[in-house]
Write a protein that holds these residues in place. Structure first.
Motif, short mmCIF file in Angstrom:
data_model
loop_
_atom_site.label_atom_id
_atom_site.label_comp_id
_atom_site.label_asym_id
_atom_site.label_seq_id
_atom_site.Cartn_x
_atom_site.Cartn_y
_atom_site.Cartn_z
N GLN A 1 0.83 -1.20 0.00
CA GLN A 1 0.00 0.00 0.00
C GLN A 1 0.87 1.26 0.00
O GLN A 1 0.64 2.19 -0.78
CB GLN A 1 -0.94 0.01 1.20
CG GLN A 1 -1.84 1.22 1.24
CD GLN A 1 -2.74 1.21 2.46
OE1 GLN A 1 -2.71 0.30 3.26
NE2 GLN A 1 -3.55 2.25 2.59
N ARG B 1 2.51 1.84 -3.36
CA ARG B 1 1.61 2.41 -4.37
C ARG B 1 1.42 3.91 -4.15
O ARG B 1 1.32 4.67 -5.11
CB ARG B 1 0.25 1.71 -4.32
CG ARG B 1 0.22 0.35 -4.99
CD ARG B 1 -1.20 -0.17 -5.14
NE ARG B 1 -1.87 -0.36 -3.87
CZ ARG B 1 -1.82 -1.47 -3.14
NH1 ARG B 1 -1.11 -2.51 -3.58
NH2 ARG B 1 -2.46 -1.57 -2.00
N GLU B 2 1.37 4.30 -2.88
CA GLU B 2 1.14 5.72 -2.56
C GLU B 2 2.40 6.57 -2.72
O GLU B 2 2.30 7.77 -2.94
CB GLU B 2 0.61 5.85 -1.14
CG GLU B 2 -0.79 5.28 -0.98
CD GLU B 2 -1.30 5.33 0.44
OE1 GLU B 2 -0.73 6.09 1.26
OE2 GLU B 2 -2.27 4.62 0.74
#
Length: 148
Positions: free
Chosen positions: A69, A72-73
């Motif tokens: 996560q 991806r950010e």
């Protein structure tokens, strides 16, 4: 995305990778302890190792989900930590090799136990003592030959 947030994401990703490395170090030790327990035939230690291994694997799965996560950010932060991620992957491969080695030892022991059972029961070549329904198979070697 603003710089302070990028920095926080980068720090968080670095912390997750560090936590993964610590968990992998612990997992390596647990796998080595498991091997020692296998060699000694210590079922209590095997149970403890299995429980610890399960706990650490769950922790690693959670950390990896968090890593994905964050990556991806903050793809730029992830790219900067590629070398650390490569080290994590290498350590995980080592754990996989240890686990496979332990699995081979378990399978070897299981084969020896099955062979001993086949000698005791007189059913050579059977893969197990239980039938497909989970019930105990009959027809053991000891049978009544005659009655008076």
């Amino acid at each position: 995305m603003n710089r302070p947030l990028q920095g926080e994401l980068s720090d968080a990703l670095g912390a997750v990778l560090s936590d993964m490395q610590q968990a992998i170090t612990q997992l390596t030790q647990v796998l080595e302890n498991e091997r020692t327990a296998l060699n000694a035939g210590n079922s209590d230690a095997l149970g403890e190792a299995g429980a610890s291994k399960q706990k650490l694997m769950l922790q690693l799965e959670q950390l990896d989900a968090e890593r994905q996560q964050l990556s991806r950010e903050a793809p730029a932060a992830a790219a900067k930590l590629d070398a650390t991620w490569s080290q994590v992957l290498l350590a995980l491969r080592h754990c996989q090799q240890l686990n496979q080695s332990n699995g081979r030892a378990v399978n070897q022991r299981l084969g020896q136990v099955r062979q001993a059972l086949s000698v005791l029961t007189g059913h050579a070549g059977e893969t197990g003592l239980y039938g497909p329904t989970g019930g105990l198979r009959g027809g053991l070697r000891s049978q009544v030959l005659a009655q008076a």
